[in-house]
Scaffold this motif. Sequence first.
Motif, PDB file in Angstrom:
ATOM      1  N   LYS A  67       0.971  -1.207   0.094  1.00 47.89           N
ATOM      2  CA  LYS A  67       0.372   0.084   0.140  1.00 47.89           C
ATOM      3  C   LYS A  67       0.741   1.392  -0.054  1.00 47.89           C
ATOM      4  N   SER A  68       1.803   1.003   0.791  1.00 46.15           N
ATOM      5  CA  SER A  68       2.767   1.994   0.617  1.00 46.15           C
ATOM      6  C   SER A  68       3.265   2.595  -0.605  1.00 46.15           C
ATOM      7  N   ALA A  71       0.749   3.955  -3.117  1.00 47.02           N
ATOM      8  CA  ALA A  71       0.555   5.356  -2.179  1.00 47.02           C
ATOM      9  C   ALA A  71       1.682   6.223  -3.556  1.00 47.02           C
ATOM     10  N   GLU A  75       1.352   9.178  -6.795  1.00 43.81           N
ATOM     11  CA  GLU A  75       1.941  10.814  -6.414  1.00 43.81           C
ATOM     12  C   GLU A  75       2.838  10.787  -7.479  1.00 43.81           C
TER      13      GLU A  75
END
Length: 218
Positions: A67-68, A71, A75
């Motif tokens: 998930k990191s 993300a 971005e």
Amino acid sequence: MLKTEKEKTDKKDLILDAAERIISEVGYDGASTRMISAEAGVNMAMLNYYFGSKEGLFLAIFERRLKSHEAMWKEINGDGEKTPWQKMEKYIDTWVDRIFTNNCFQRLIYQEISMRRRGELTDQINTLLLRNVTSFQEMLNDGIKDGYFKPDVDVQFVMATIYGIKNYIMNTPYISSMMFGYDLQNQENLDQQFKPRIKQYLRKLLKPYLVKADDHSN
């Protein structure tokens, strides 16, 4: 209520951090939920409440890390000011900084891949890891569709090159250290010598292959 939710998140992260450390040291089969709960300083009931089982805890480790990564990708990809190559440069820099780190999660991935197990748990983990690859594949395909990258780019081999370099260096630390001439298990060496070098190498390797000749100045 907000405080309660934050406390839950903090406890989950505490357990996941402990699980990463334990499993990376003794392996999935050698680890037990009792060992992990003791390392995290929580009781077994809390661990089971949040994750249900060792399998659920193992999957949650991967989910959190990926998930990191997702993300990070959103971005970078959402920056409309950057060209496809500038996005690729940003991805390379961020990816290298995250991946080439002597942390428990990287050792855990290596252990899981090297075991070559078969079963539902392995299938679920492979599906999660594929999400990492997919984000990189999307970036390459978007650049081709935009006409910025060459139309004949072999997307799969570019991906295999990037991840193959990572896997060889991270999974053969002693051989790689002898090859490069410094200890790649030392974080200072990674940060000061290796990371700048591989970032530069990947840029020089990928730009002439990916970017159309008239766009090389961008």
